[in-house]
Design a protein around this motif. Structure first.
Motif, PDB file in Angstrom:
ATOM      1  N   MET A  34       0.858  -1.186   0.000  1.00  0.00           N
ATOM      2  CA  MET A  34       0.000   0.000   0.000  1.00  0.00           C
ATOM      3  C   MET A  34       0.882   1.219   0.000  1.00  0.00           C
ATOM      4  O   MET A  34       1.823   1.315   0.806  1.00  0.00           O
ATOM      5  N   GLY A  35       0.602   2.139  -0.879  1.00  0.00           N
ATOM      6  CA  GLY A  35       1.446   3.316  -0.994  1.00  0.00           C
ATOM      7  C   GLY A  35       0.663   4.613  -0.955  1.00  0.00           C
ATOM      8  O   GLY A  35      -0.543   4.640  -1.224  1.00  0.00           O
ATOM      9  N   ALA A  50       5.227   3.929   1.698  1.00  0.00           N
ATOM     10  CA  ALA A  50       4.637   2.646   1.337  1.00  0.00           C
ATOM     11  C   ALA A  50       4.722   1.692   2.510  1.00  0.00           C
ATOM     12  O   ALA A  50       5.600   1.810   3.373  1.00  0.00           O
ATOM     13  N   PHE A  51       3.790   0.745   2.493  1.00  0.00           N
ATOM     14  CA  PHE A  51       3.730  -0.250   3.569  1.00  0.00           C
ATOM     15  C   PHE A  51       3.467  -1.610   2.952  1.00  0.00           C
ATOM     16  O   PHE A  51       2.513  -1.781   2.209  1.00  0.00           O
ATOM     17  N   HIS A  52       4.326  -2.569   3.265  1.00  0.00           N
ATOM     18  CA  HIS A  52       4.131  -3.932   2.790  1.00  0.00           C
ATOM     19  C   HIS A  52       3.430  -4.707   3.886  1.00  0.00           C
ATOM     20  O   HIS A  52       4.007  -4.953   4.950  1.00  0.00           O
ATOM     21  N   ALA A  98      -2.477   0.706  -4.382  1.00  0.00           N
ATOM     22  CA  ALA A  98      -2.270  -0.666  -3.934  1.00  0.00           C
ATOM     23  C   ALA A  98      -1.694  -1.503  -5.059  1.00  0.00           C
ATOM     24  O   ALA A  98      -2.017  -1.300  -6.234  1.00  0.00           O
ATOM     25  N   ALA A  99      -0.857  -2.452  -4.675  1.00  0.00           N
ATOM     26  CA  ALA A  99      -0.258  -3.345  -5.664  1.00  0.00           C
ATOM     27  C   ALA A  99      -0.072  -4.724  -5.060  1.00  0.00           C
ATOM     28  O   ALA A  99       0.272  -4.844  -3.887  1.00  0.00           O
ATOM     29  N   ARG A 100      -0.292  -5.736  -5.858  1.00  0.00           N
ATOM     30  CA  ARG A 100      -0.051  -7.104  -5.385  1.00  0.00           C
ATOM     31  C   ARG A 100       1.450  -7.352  -5.240  1.00  0.00           C
ATOM     32  O   ARG A 100       1.900  -8.048  -4.336  1.00  0.00           O
ATOM     33  N   ARG A 101       2.220  -6.761  -6.138  1.00  0.00           N
ATOM     34  CA  ARG A 101       3.655  -6.966  -6.109  1.00  0.00           C
ATOM     35  C   ARG A 101       4.327  -5.789  -6.790  1.00  0.00           C
ATOM     36  O   ARG A 101       3.861  -5.295  -7.797  1.00  0.00           O
TER      37      ARG A 101
END
Length: 124
Positions: A34-35, A50-52, A98-101
């Motif tokens: 999440m960024g 960003a947060f993983h 948001a990104a999956r990867r």
């Protein structure tokens, strides 16, 4: 369909604080990156933080380190951006993404989903 909704923007004096929220729906975000990004008038969009989710790691752009904090509430599918000691140069529209990867967390084109943005204005 994945949707992101930001809130919490507004007008604040320099030195003040705001907390932005981004509620995610339509997906399982336990493994998402999440960024937060921002775009000021006449400037390109830039990475903020960003947060993983699963790794529990956070990343910050240099100019906001020590002033901004990204965090999340898994139960609420929500990511926050606490912004302290705000400066006029922080004025921008702030976007949640948001990104999956991602290979590079600071590159906006690697994110799959975006919110509509929330305006932050810091007066001097």
């Amino acid at each position: 369909q994945v949707q992101l909704a930001e809130s919490g923007g507004g007008l604040v004096q320099a030195g003040g604080s705001l907390r932005l929220s981004c509620v995610a729906s339509g997906g399982t975000f336990s493994r998402y990156v999440m960024g937060w990004f921002r775009q000021a008038p006449g400037k390109e969009r830039e990475f903020v933080a960003a947060f993983h989710w699963s790794a529990g790691r956070t990343y910050y752009e240099d100019s906001v380190k020590g002033r901004f904090t990204i965090s999340r509430d898994n139960a609420k599918n929500t990511v926050y951006l606490q912004m302290n000691s705000l400066k006029p140069e922080d004025t921008a529209v702030y976007y949640c993404a948001a990104a999956r990867r991602v290979n590079y967390y600071y590159m906006g084109n690697e994110y799959d989903y975006w919110g509509q943005g929330t305006q932050v204005t810091v007066s001097s």
